[in-house]
Design a protein around this motif. Structure first.
Motif, PDB file in Angstrom:
ATOM      1  N   ILE A 125      -2.306  -1.598 -24.388  1.00  0.00           N
ATOM      2  CA  ILE A 125      -2.168  -0.867 -25.777  1.00  0.00           C
ATOM      3  C   ILE A 125      -3.948  -0.930 -26.200  1.00  0.00           C
ATOM      4  O   ILE A 125      -4.424   0.221 -26.153  1.00  0.00           O
ATOM      5  N   LYS A 126      -4.359  -2.061 -26.138  1.00  0.00           N
ATOM      6  CA  LYS A 126      -5.983  -2.082 -26.286  1.00  0.00           C
ATOM      7  C   LYS A 126      -6.784  -1.466 -25.264  1.00  0.00           C
ATOM      8  O   LYS A 126      -7.770  -0.837 -25.769  1.00  0.00           O
ATOM      9  N   ARG A 127      -6.464  -1.544 -24.027  1.00  0.00           N
ATOM     10  CA  ARG A 127      -7.234  -0.937 -23.076  1.00  0.00           C
ATOM     11  C   ARG A 127      -7.028   0.602 -23.227  1.00  0.00           C
ATOM     12  O   ARG A 127      -7.952   1.386 -23.011  1.00  0.00           O
ATOM     13  N   LYS A 128      -5.931   1.115 -23.557  1.00  0.00           N
ATOM     14  CA  LYS A 128      -5.776   2.590 -23.582  1.00  0.00           C
ATOM     15  C   LYS A 128      -6.410   2.728 -24.895  1.00  0.00           C
ATOM     16  O   LYS A 128      -6.998   4.127 -24.638  1.00  0.00           O
ATOM     17  N   ASP A 129      -6.655   2.190 -25.791  1.00  0.00           N
ATOM     18  CA  ASP A 129      -7.207   2.708 -26.885  1.00  0.00           C
ATOM     19  C   ASP A 129      -8.780   2.439 -26.849  1.00  0.00           C
ATOM     20  O   ASP A 129      -9.563   3.216 -27.578  1.00  0.00           O
ATOM     21  N   GLN A 130      -9.367   1.901 -25.908  1.00  0.00           N
ATOM     22  CA  GLN A 130     -10.768   2.109 -25.753  1.00  0.00           C
ATOM     23  C   GLN A 130     -11.463   3.367 -25.119  1.00  0.00           C
ATOM     24  O   GLN A 130     -10.612   4.109 -24.388  1.00  0.00           O
TER      25      GLN A 130
END
Length: 143
Positions: free
Chosen positions: A138-143
């Motif tokens: 999720i964190k990678r997708k939001d960056q």
């Protein structure tokens, strides 16, 4: 002698392919296994319907949905497959007395949920979204 060698190769190949029923997905996909004996097909149908209503969320979480019975399984999502013989029941240590059971396996292949009743998708997705690897996704997708 040649026939014996061929027989050994066939036995080895059969054992290896069965042992890899779930390993083929490890580190690539999370897995939901919906198991039933042949008498609980209504529960299976209800569980699979619930899951398929959320196909976008299944894809987003890298989920593969498998329907399993005593000595066979088939993939339901992301694509339907034909039934194949399997030792999945042994692999998951499912009791002979078990009529219906749902499993969630993480990317590492470990069992994260094991429940003998229908699993609501909210519970399932909440559990997955709380996992460290999912949080990183999720964190990678939001960056």
């Amino acid at each position: 002698m040649r026939n014996l060698t061929l027989l050994i190769i066939l036995i080895f190949y059969g054992m290896t392919s069965k042992a890899q029923d779930l390993q083929q997905y490890q580190w690539e996909n999370r897995i939901i296994v919906v198991y039933s004996n042949e008498t609980e097909l209504d529960l299976v149908s209800k569980q699979l319907d619930l899951l398929m209503e959320e196909s976008n969320k299944l894809s987003e979480r890298k989920l593969v949905v498998i329907q399993a019975q005593k000595d066979r399984y088939r993939t339901i999502f992301p694509e339907n497959s034909e039934w194949v013989s399997s030792s999945l029941k042994d692999e998951l240590k499912i009791s002979r007395k078990t009529e219906f059971e749902v499993f969630l396996l993480g990317l590492d292949g470990g069992i994260k949920l094991r429940q003998q009743e229908i699993v609501q998708t909210e519970k399932l997705f909440s559990l997955i979204d709380g996992m460290p690897m999912r949080k990183a996704e999720i964190k990678r997708k939001d960056q």
